[in-house]
Design a protein around this motif. Structure first.
Motif, PDB file in Angstrom:
ATOM      1  N   UNK A   1      20.133  28.047  46.648  1.00 38.22           N
ATOM      2  CA  UNK A   1      21.135  26.824  46.451  1.00 38.22           C
ATOM      3  C   UNK A   1      22.144  27.267  45.232  1.00 38.22           C
ATOM      4  N   UNK A   2      21.792  28.584  45.195  1.00 43.16           N
ATOM      5  CA  UNK A   2      22.901  29.207  43.828  1.00 43.16           C
ATOM      6  C   UNK A   2      24.309  29.342  44.191  1.00 43.16           C
ATOM      7  N   UNK A   3      24.564  29.524  45.359  1.00 47.73           N
ATOM      8  CA  UNK A   3      25.926  30.071  46.265  1.00 47.73           C
ATOM      9  C   UNK A   3      25.904  28.489  46.107  1.00 47.73           C
ATOM     10  N   UNK A   4      25.201  27.449  46.460  1.00 48.12           N
ATOM     11  CA  UNK A   4      25.911  26.442  46.326  1.00 48.12           C
ATOM     12  C   UNK A   4      26.597  25.265  45.279  1.00 48.12           C
ATOM     13  N   UNK A   5      25.249  25.750  44.404  1.00 47.69           N
ATOM     14  CA  UNK A   5      25.684  24.927  42.846  1.00 47.69           C
ATOM     15  C   UNK A   5      27.198  25.787  42.116  1.00 47.69           C
ATOM     16  N   UNK A   6      27.211  27.347  42.448  1.00 49.65           N
ATOM     17  CA  UNK A   6      28.334  28.042  42.390  1.00 49.65           C
ATOM     18  C   UNK A   6      30.097  27.415  42.937  1.00 49.65           C
ATOM     19  N   UNK A   7      29.235  26.521  44.364  1.00 52.16           N
ATOM     20  CA  UNK A   7      30.793  26.159  44.379  1.00 52.16           C
ATOM     21  C   UNK A   7      30.948  24.417  44.821  1.00 52.16           C
ATOM     22  N   UNK A   8      30.127  23.833  44.109  1.00 49.41           N
ATOM     23  CA  UNK A   8      29.910  22.419  43.771  1.00 49.41           C
ATOM     24  C   UNK A   8      29.364  22.114  42.612  1.00 49.41           C
ATOM     25  N   UNK A   9      29.035  23.104  41.602  1.00 50.70           N
ATOM     26  CA  UNK A   9      29.004  22.220  40.139  1.00 50.70           C
ATOM     27  C   UNK A   9      28.304  21.855  39.536  1.00 50.70           C
ATOM     28  N   UNK A  10      28.678  20.707  39.448  1.00 53.58           N
ATOM     29  CA  UNK A  10      27.342  19.350  38.618  1.00 53.58           C
ATOM     30  C   UNK A  10      27.542  18.579  40.160  1.00 53.58           C
TER      31      UNK A  10
ATOM     32  N   UNK B   1      16.598  27.372  45.921  1.00 54.81           N
ATOM     33  CA  UNK B   1      16.238  27.904  44.505  1.00 54.81           C
ATOM     34  C   UNK B   1      15.240  29.204  44.957  1.00 54.81           C
ATOM     35  N   UNK B   2      14.676  29.649  45.079  1.00 51.94           N
ATOM     36  CA  UNK B   2      13.417  30.700  45.275  1.00 51.94           C
ATOM     37  C   UNK B   2      14.733  31.022  46.571  1.00 51.94           C
ATOM     38  N   UNK B   3      15.322  30.640  47.388  1.00 52.02           N
ATOM     39  CA  UNK B   3      15.772  31.680  48.732  1.00 52.02           C
ATOM     40  C   UNK B   3      16.780  32.446  48.218  1.00 52.02           C
TER      41      UNK B   3
ATOM     42  N   UNK C   1      17.221  19.393  40.092  1.00 52.71           N
ATOM     43  CA  UNK C   1      16.461  19.240  39.731  1.00 52.71           C
ATOM     44  C   UNK C   1      15.197  20.322  40.278  1.00 52.71           C
ATOM     45  N   UNK C   2      14.876  20.653  41.696  1.00 52.18           N
ATOM     46  CA  UNK C   2      13.893  21.168  42.177  1.00 52.18           C
ATOM     47  C   UNK C   2      14.528  23.044  41.606  1.00 52.18           C
ATOM     48  N   UNK C   3      15.821  22.120  42.160  1.00 52.69           N
ATOM     49  CA  UNK C   3      16.579  24.036  42.168  1.00 52.69           C
ATOM     50  C   UNK C   3      16.860  24.328  40.121  1.00 52.69           C
ATOM     51  N   UNK C   4      16.010  23.714  39.083  1.00 51.21           N
ATOM     52  CA  UNK C   4      16.110  24.423  38.170  1.00 51.21           C
ATOM     53  C   UNK C   4      14.464  24.780  37.768  1.00 51.21           C
ATOM     54  N   UNK C   5      13.624  23.652  38.932  1.00 55.60           N
ATOM     55  CA  UNK C   5      12.182  24.163  38.641  1.00 55.60           C
ATOM     56  C   UNK C   5      11.828  25.633  38.729  1.00 55.60           C
TER      57      UNK C   5
ATOM     58  N   UNK D   1      12.795  11.285  47.951  1.00 60.19           N
ATOM     59  CA  UNK D   1      12.771  11.602  46.111  1.00 60.19           C
ATOM     60  C   UNK D   1      11.952  13.371  46.080  1.00 60.19           C
ATOM     61  N   UNK D   2      10.382  12.990  46.833  1.00 58.29           N
ATOM     62  CA  UNK D   2       9.523  14.197  47.266  1.00 58.29           C
ATOM     63  C   UNK D   2      10.534  15.429  47.790  1.00 58.29           C
ATOM     64  N   UNK D   3      11.604  15.027  48.372  1.00 52.21           N
ATOM     65  CA  UNK D   3      11.851  16.155  49.766  1.00 52.21           C
ATOM     66  C   UNK D   3      12.904  16.885  49.326  1.00 52.21           C
ATOM     67  N   UNK D   4      13.576  16.569  48.691  1.00 49.02           N
ATOM     68  CA  UNK D   4      14.672  16.581  47.808  1.00 49.02           C
ATOM     69  C   UNK D   4      14.535  17.383  47.317  1.00 49.02           C
ATOM     70  N   UNK D   5      12.956  17.327  46.015  1.00 48.73           N
ATOM     71  CA  UNK D   5      12.672  18.775  44.645  1.00 48.73           C
ATOM     72  C   UNK D   5      12.106  19.093  45.464  1.00 48.73           C
ATOM     73  N   UNK D   6      11.265  19.358  46.383  1.00 48.56           N
ATOM     74  CA  UNK D   6      10.077  19.629  47.378  1.00 48.56           C
ATOM     75  C   UNK D   6      12.095  21.519  48.203  1.00 48.56           C
ATOM     76  N   UNK D   7      12.462  21.301  48.898  1.00 49.83           N
ATOM     77  CA  UNK D   7      13.636  21.416  49.500  1.00 49.83           C
ATOM     78  C   UNK D   7      14.942  21.975  47.796  1.00 49.83           C
ATOM     79  N   UNK D   8      15.102  21.797  47.375  1.00 48.69           N
ATOM     80  CA  UNK D   8      16.158  22.312  46.227  1.00 48.69           C
ATOM     81  C   UNK D   8      14.958  23.097  45.481  1.00 48.69           C
ATOM     82  N   UNK D   9      13.552  23.351  45.651  1.00 47.94           N
ATOM     83  CA  UNK D   9      12.592  24.414  45.079  1.00 47.94           C
ATOM     84  C   UNK D   9      13.058  25.330  46.095  1.00 47.94           C
ATOM     85  N   UNK D  10      12.562  25.139  47.516  1.00 44.58           N
ATOM     86  CA  UNK D  10      12.503  26.607  48.576  1.00 44.58           C
ATOM     87  C   UNK D  10      14.540  26.616  48.097  1.00 44.58           C
TER      88      UNK D  10
END
Length: 116
Positions: free
Chosen positions: A48-57, A43-45, A66-70, A32-41
């Motif tokens: 994840x924006x491109x991945x979220x645009x393709x995959x949606x929800x 998201x900053x890079x 959750x990490x991406x939104x942080x 869980x912690x790894x997924x959140x931290x990975x989403x943060x990294x």
């Protein structure tokens, strides 16, 4: 097709996390912690924006979302100064999400009866 992409992306993220717990030496909390931290990294890079645009929800529902939104809360804030402004920027986007989760958990606790 949008639903299929969301299902495949979210399913793959969750399947990889489950494999890390079942086959690897990972604990559920570590995954869980790894997924959140990975989403943060990611998201900053901006990756994840491109991945979220393709995959949606499918990209925004797992813990990596959750990490991406942080990260997105901090990135969208124009130059936060200091620790307090950065913390406020982090929870500006995530605050509503956390409120919905708490309210939903409370309603579920009222409806469901514990076994035992």
């Amino acid at each position: 097709m949008e639903y299929v992409r969301a299902f495949v992306a979210g399913g793959l993220l969750c399947a990889l996390a489950q494999l890390a717990v079942d086959r690897g030496k990972w604990t559920p909390a570590g995954v869980a912690v790894t997924l959140v931290v990975l989403g943060v990294f990611l998201g900053f890079s901006g990756a994840y924006d491109r991945f979220a645009a393709w995959a949606g929800a499918g990209a925004t529902m797992p813990l990596s979302g959750f990490g991406y939104f942080l990260a997105k809360g901090v990135v969208s804030e124009p130059q936060p100064r200091g620790l307090m402004e950065t913390g406020a920027a982090v929870f500006r986007l995530v605050g509503a999400l956390v409120a919905v989760m708490v309210a939903g958990s409370f309603v579920a606790a009222l409806i469901c009866k514990p076994k035992g």
